[in-house]
Design an enzyme around this catalytic site. Structure first.
Site, mmCIF file in Angstrom:
data_model
loop_
_atom_site.group_PDB
_atom_site.id
_atom_site.type_symbol
_atom_site.label_atom_id
_atom_site.label_comp_id
_atom_site.label_asym_id
_atom_site.label_seq_id
_atom_site.Cartn_x
_atom_site.Cartn_y
_atom_site.Cartn_z
ATOM 1 N N LYS A 57 10.357 1.470 -0.819
ATOM 2 C CA LYS A 57 9.636 2.137 -1.907
ATOM 3 C C LYS A 57 9.033 1.065 -2.787
ATOM 4 C CE LYS A 57 9.287 6.506 -3.291
ATOM 5 N NZ LYS A 57 9.496 7.655 -2.391
HETATM 6 N N1 GLU Z 1 6.542 9.239 -1.009
HETATM 7 C C1 GLU Z 1 6.927 10.177 -0.003
HETATM 8 C C2 GLU Z 1 8.431 10.364 0.019
HETATM 9 O O1 GLU Z 1 9.109 10.110 -0.942
HETATM 10 C C3 GLU Z 1 6.331 9.868 1.355
HETATM 11 C C4 GLU Z 1 6.659 8.530 1.938
HETATM 12 C C5 GLU Z 1 5.830 8.188 3.162
HETATM 13 O O2 GLU Z 1 5.067 9.018 3.629
HETATM 14 O O3 GLU Z 1 5.979 7.055 3.638
HETATM 15 O O4 GLU Z 1 8.980 10.837 0.978
#
Ligand code: GLU
Length: 419
Positions: free
Chosen positions: A107
């Site tokens: 993240k």
């Molecule tokens: N931000 C989204 C999540 O928390 C998607 C992450 C992604 O598609 O890599 O799942």
């Protein structure tokens, strides 16, 4: 704990250690999974349109890449800090494992309120952040995607900055791109759509008819809005909805398409003429069949959890329930069926995985094909977690974590500890 000090980190760590103990995961593995592989903190000087320079802090945390390259969104929000990003990266590891996509967890984020930025400022911020983390990311290494406060346009700028620096187009560095740049059909709607597949299965399990049922949505962003639209399509009335500007209520059901146009024109749901204003703090505890928290983490503490009146709690947000709130929900399992974030919002990363696969093969699928494959993955994951919930007598959140942890720990044992 350590440099990762944050309530969401503490909640996530508690869940890892408690699950490991309940299902008998090797404590050496659990201890390793409670901390990330690596984290980078960067400073981002941003030249504002008026010529002044402000410096913001950005992060990218890679939690675990045992099962494949790291994957996870980028969040622009004032709450962003190292601990929160670490917790979110950790959740991504288990989310990818729960839906069985061969990716690890990461993240990123910048501690900033993007709503105060012009388009040019947002672009400069994004390009500089990308440059600062450029050696950390890549199509086979770590692939960012949108999260709170970012969108396909931001992904396009990241892709362009990365490609310009490497000298050739590298669309595989991000997912959630605009379709014109190699994005996938259905990615924008995928988290909301995937969530509703799990609600459909939960309703079947409980014998609840979705047609005529009622729902409340906290957070009318990309996740909440598309979840609402898909529930509405199945005949569920969306009686309450909120965003940062406020909350609205209409017992007959909110007209979502009109609400969308209103939000685009007015910057939020507050004042929407098709519903009455309501106190946003009361939305989660309304007497409705389905509640979907799809905004920030930590909104359901013990106090709120005691007051919940829904039959299904479908977690669109990451980490919406605190450890204390979860203890209450575990006691109230017979009244409230929880679809935990690891499962409920995994549709986004699932279609991100499809986007990555399609881009790697330079062969793109139709929306029908994407949605069919998404449904199959979500239904399989739901069944697997429900089976663990029933057979092993674990609450749904622990069951989801158990499925994720077993997959990650088996992979870790196969790879072995280096050196
Ligand atoms: N931000 C989204 C999540 O928390 C998607 C992450 C992604 O598609 O890599 O799942």
């Amino acid at each position: 704990m350590g440099p990762w000090n944050d309530p969401l980190y503490d909640t996530t760590r508690d869940l890892i250690l408690r699950t490991a103990q309940e299902i008998g995961i090797d404590p050496n593995i659990a201890g390793r999974l409670a901390v990330p592989d690596r984290a980078i903190v960067v400073s981002i000087p941003l030249r504002r349109d008026d010529g002044t320079v402000e410096v913001y802090t950005g992060y990218r945390v890679q939690h675990n890449d045992t099962r494949g390259p790291c994957k996870g969104g980028i969040r622009y929000h004032p709450h962003v800090n190292l601990g929160e990003v670490t917790a979110l990266a950790t959740l991504m590891t288990f989310k990818c494992a729960v839906v069985g996509v061969p990716l690890g967890g990461a993240k990123g984020g910048i501690s900033i309120d993007p709503s105060g930025l012009s388009r040019a400022e947002l672009q400069r911020l994004t390009r500089r952040y990308t440059t600062e983390i450029i050696n950390f990311i890549g199509p086979g290494k770590d692939i960012p995607a949108p999260d709170m406060g970012t969108n396909p346009q931001v992904m396009a700028w990241i892709m362009d900055t990365f490609s310009q620096t490497h000298g050739y187009a590298m669309p595989g560095v991000v997912t959630g791109k605009p379709i014109e740049l190699g994005g996938s059909q259905g990615r924008l709607q995928a988290t909301g759509r995937g969530l509703v597949y799990t609600v459909v299965d939960a309703a079947k399990h409980l014998g609840l008819e979705l047609k005529g049922a009622t729902a409340a949505i906290q957070g009318m962003g990309n996740v909440g809005y598309w979840a609402a639209r898909r529930l509405d399509y199945r005949g569920t009335k969306i009686v309450a909805a909120s965003d940062v500007t406020g909350a609205v209520y209409n017992p007959k059901g909110i007209n979502l398409k009109k609400a969308y146009v209103y939000m685009q024109e007015n910057g939020g749901i507050a004042g929407f003429p098709g519903a009455e204003a309501m106190d946003p703090t009361e939305l989660l505890t309304l007497d409705v069949d389905i509640v979907i928290p799809a905004a920030l983490g930590g909104v359901i503490d013990a106090k709120v959890a005691k007051k919940l009146r829904c039959k299904i709690l479908a977690e669109g947000a990451n980490g919406p329930v605190t450890s204390d709130g979860d203890a209450v929900l575990r006691k109230r399992q017979d009244e409230i069926f929880v679809i935990p974030d690891l499962l409920a919002n995994a549709g986004g990363v699932t279609v991100s995985y499809f986007e990555w696969v399609q881009g790697t093969q330079n062969f793109f699928w139709s929306a029908t094909e994407v949605n069919k494959r998404l449904e199959s993955i979500m239904v399989t994951a739901f069944k697997k977690i429900l089976k663990v919930h029933v057979d092993e007598n674990l609450d749904m959140r622990t069951a989801a974590m158990a499925v994720g942890m077993r997959r990650v720990s088996e992979a870790m044992l196969l790879r072995g500890l280096f050196p």
